[in-house]
Design a protein around this motif. Structure first.
Motif, short mmCIF file in Angstrom:
data_model
loop_
_atom_site.label_atom_id
_atom_site.label_comp_id
_atom_site.label_asym_id
_atom_site.label_seq_id
_atom_site.Cartn_x
_atom_site.Cartn_y
_atom_site.Cartn_z
N LEU A 188 0.82 -1.21 0.00
CA LEU A 188 0.00 0.00 0.00
C LEU A 188 0.86 1.26 0.00
CD1 LEU A 188 -2.77 1.47 0.36
CD2 LEU A 188 -2.51 1.09 2.84
N ILE A 189 2.07 1.18 0.53
CA ILE A 189 2.92 2.36 0.69
C ILE A 189 3.13 3.13 -0.62
CG2 ILE A 189 5.29 3.11 1.22
CD1 ILE A 189 5.28 1.08 3.51
N PRO A 190 3.52 2.48 -1.74
CA PRO A 190 3.69 3.28 -2.96
C PRO A 190 2.39 3.91 -3.45
CG PRO A 190 3.89 0.92 -3.44
CD PRO A 190 3.89 1.07 -1.95
N VAL A 191 1.26 3.30 -3.16
CA VAL A 191 -0.02 3.90 -3.54
C VAL A 191 -0.24 5.18 -2.73
CG1 VAL A 191 -2.48 3.50 -3.88
CG2 VAL A 191 -0.90 1.57 -4.00
N ASP A 202 6.43 15.14 10.76
CA ASP A 202 7.78 15.54 11.18
C ASP A 202 8.11 15.07 12.59
OD1 ASP A 202 8.13 16.72 8.73
OD2 ASP A 202 7.66 18.75 9.44
N ASP A 203 7.09 14.97 13.44
CA ASP A 203 7.33 14.52 14.82
C ASP A 203 7.26 12.99 14.95
OD1 ASP A 203 4.63 14.02 14.53
OD2 ASP A 203 3.98 15.27 16.21
N LEU A 204 7.19 12.28 13.83
CA LEU A 204 7.15 10.82 13.73
C LEU A 204 5.82 10.22 14.17
CD1 LEU A 204 10.74 9.70 14.80
CD2 LEU A 204 9.89 10.41 12.56
N SER A 205 4.81 11.06 14.42
CA SER A 205 3.47 10.51 14.62
C SER A 205 2.91 10.10 13.26
CB SER A 205 2.56 11.55 15.29
OG SER A 205 2.41 12.69 14.46
N THR A 206 1.87 9.27 13.26
CA THR A 206 1.38 8.73 12.00
C THR A 206 0.71 9.78 11.12
OG1 THR A 206 0.06 6.98 10.98
CG2 THR A 206 -0.86 8.03 12.94
N ALA A 207 0.94 9.66 9.82
CA ALA A 207 0.25 10.50 8.84
C ALA A 207 -0.74 9.65 8.03
CB ALA A 207 1.25 11.16 7.90
N LEU A 208 -0.98 8.42 8.49
CA LEU A 208 -1.85 7.51 7.75
C LEU A 208 -3.32 7.90 7.85
CD1 LEU A 208 -0.17 4.10 8.67
CD2 LEU A 208 0.08 5.43 6.55
N THR A 209 -3.63 8.84 8.74
CA THR A 209 -5.02 9.29 8.86
C THR A 209 -5.24 10.62 8.14
OG1 THR A 209 -4.49 10.32 10.99
CG2 THR A 209 -5.37 8.08 11.04
N ALA A 213 -3.53 9.91 2.44
CA ALA A 213 -3.30 8.50 2.76
C ALA A 213 -4.61 7.73 2.83
CB ALA A 213 -2.55 8.38 4.09
N VAL A 214 -5.64 8.36 3.39
CA VAL A 214 -6.94 7.70 3.48
C VAL A 214 -7.52 7.48 2.08
CG1 VAL A 214 -9.32 7.92 4.31
CG2 VAL A 214 -7.41 8.60 5.79
N ALA A 215 -7.34 8.45 1.18
CA ALA A 215 -7.82 8.30 -0.20
C ALA A 215 -7.11 7.13 -0.89
CB ALA A 215 -7.60 9.59 -0.98
N ALA A 216 -5.82 6.99 -0.64
CA ALA A 216 -5.07 5.87 -1.22
C ALA A 216 -5.56 4.54 -0.67
CB ALA A 216 -3.58 6.04 -0.95
N LEU A 217 -5.76 4.49 0.65
CA LEU A 217 -6.26 3.27 1.28
C LEU A 217 -7.63 2.90 0.70
CD1 LEU A 217 -6.29 1.06 3.48
CD2 LEU A 217 -7.21 2.79 5.06
N LYS A 218 -8.50 3.88 0.56
CA LYS A 218 -9.84 3.61 0.03
C LYS A 218 -9.77 3.10 -1.40
CE LYS A 218 -14.45 5.66 -0.42
NZ LYS A 218 -14.69 5.08 -1.75
N LEU A 375 -5.62 -5.04 9.71
CA LEU A 375 -6.69 -4.14 9.29
C LEU A 375 -6.96 -4.28 7.79
CD1 LEU A 375 -5.84 -0.86 11.25
CD2 LEU A 375 -7.79 -2.37 11.63
N LEU A 376 -5.89 -4.40 7.00
CA LEU A 376 -6.07 -4.57 5.56
C LEU A 376 -6.83 -5.85 5.24
CD1 LEU A 376 -2.72 -3.36 3.92
CD2 LEU A 376 -5.01 -2.45 3.51
#
Length: 403
Positions: A188-191, A202-209, A213-218, A375-376
């Motif tokens: 999923l990462i390259p998507v 930048d603070d190493l917290s997740t950007a997956l939300t 990223a959500v559009a790519a996951l969807k 989750l995937l």
């Protein structure tokens, strides 16, 4: 007099034997071609030096756990494989020797290595490993199937929506399983990157939300649930994506050069039907970079000798490995000698690829990876919604990446 000469010779032999330094190198056992290549490399180095000898001592089973146990006990090898996936964890654990001074002292040409591969093994502005080879992801497609259903081939210029249009045409014209996808976060990462997203802030917290990223996951999940143009390889009766493609159970998969080797060895009739192009883009181009470095044990008592071996492994040794094991050369000068036309797209993809490494405060991502893969799988099976998955990530990610 004869006794004196004999005694002198004996002393010289003893002194000579003590001057030979043995450098132990380790990694995980490879396939027969890889094992033959590494043994040839060791033999060539040993034949060229009398002061240093190399011993290949691969670790079977749980490589990382065994390696860390040996390193913590002061019994570690001098040089060893470090997978990019665990590199930051090992760098933070202070078990790797920085290589910058050796590189500078010997004017070792790091400019010959692909920049993304140098950056991959850099931590806090110091180099802790040199890539021995690498792989990227690309799109495999079966030309015979596309020809039969009169659909245009995928191209390097396609966006994800161009590809969606083409696989939808295959489906509408009677081909039931146009794509096979893996429920693996690393695929999923390259998507995410092509949709303009990122993995961490930048603070190493997740950007997956974040919305990109959500559009790519969807989109990734919708290929199976909404558009119904993709299935898991297990659903098709295959063990992995390359297997599903090689058995002609699907027309398209996103795979690495190892799948090309598998096709050539196990399903040679499929090679002539195969086209390989870059992963579709959107906001930008992207691919995954899977790579392994040779790194030096910080506690090695023979660092200068180990450096001499390391240099050989990533120069003459790498050339042997590329020729005999079919891997991709991390040195651009060696890559230029690789004339296999079907591997070119994998080389090209390294320039816009991202290493399989997710920065975290601890350097550890394995637990988060397990939860994200779970989750995937739930999303692919329709057990949860995208909204539920995003909420779970938001609430739990920090705990997943703690020590």
């Amino acid at each position: 007099m004869k006794k004196l000469v004999l005694s002198v010779l004996m002393i010289l032999l003893v002194v000579s034997s003590f001057s030979v330094v043995t450098i132990t190198i380790t990694g995980w056992p490879g396939n027969p071609a890889e094992e033959a290549a590494i043994n040839e490399i060791v033999q060539k180095f040993n034949a060229s030096r009398q002061d240093i000898q190399v011993r290949w001592d691969p670790i079977a089973g749980d490589y990382k756990q065994t390696l860390m146990t040996r390193l913590s006990g002061g019994q570690g090898p001098d040089l060893f494989y470090v997978d990019i996936y665990v590199f930051e964890e090992l760098a933070r654990a202070n078990v790797l020797q920085p290589l910058d001074l050796y590189i500078s002292r010997d004017k070792f040409d790091m400019d010959d290595f692909y920049p993304n591969l140098v950056e991959a093994f850099t931590f806090d502005d110091r180099i802790y490993g040199i890539a021995k080879d690498f792989s990227t992801l690309a799109l495999f497609y079966n030309k015979e199937i596309f020809d039969k259903y009169k659909v245009a081939y995928p191209t390097n210029d396609d966006t994800w929506f161009d590809l969606l249009h083409k696989v939808t045409l295959l489906k509408e014209r009677g081909y039931e399983t146009p794509m096979s996808l893996a429920a693996d976060f690393n695929r999923l990462i390259p998507v995410i990157h092509t949709f303009g997203g990122r993995l961490v802030k930048d603070d190493l917290s997740t950007a997956l939300t974040e919305k990109e990223a959500v559009a790519a996951l969807k989109f990734y999940v919708d290929l199976t649930s909404k558009y119904k143009v993709a299935l898991l390889p297990t659903t098709l009766g295959a063990g992995w994506l390359g297997d599903a493609y090689a058995k002609e159970l699907t027309a398209i998969v996103m795979e690495g050069p190892w799948a090309l080797g598998y096709i050539r060895e196990q399903f040679p009739n499929v090679e002539s039907k195969t086209g390989i192009v870059e992963i579709p883009g959107l906001v930008e181009k992207s691919s995954m970079i899977y790579t392994v470095a040779w790194s030096m044990n910080r506690q090695s008592p023979h660092k200068n000798e180990a450096w001499e071996v390391l240099k050989f492994l990533v120069t003459e040794g790498q050339e042997i490995f590329v020729q005999k094991a079919g891997v991709l050369g991390s040195r651009q000068s060696i890559a230029a000698k690789d004339k296999d036309p079907m591997k070119q797209v994998f080389y090209d993809s390294v320039t816009f690829g991202y290493p399989w490494r997710v920065p975290t405060p601890t350097g550890i991502f394995a637990k988060a990876d397990d939860y994200l893969n779970s989750l995937l799988n739930d999303l692919f099976a329709g057990r949860i919604t995208i909204e539920k998955a995003v909420d779970t990530i938001e609430k739990n990610y920090d705990s997943w990446v703690k020590q």
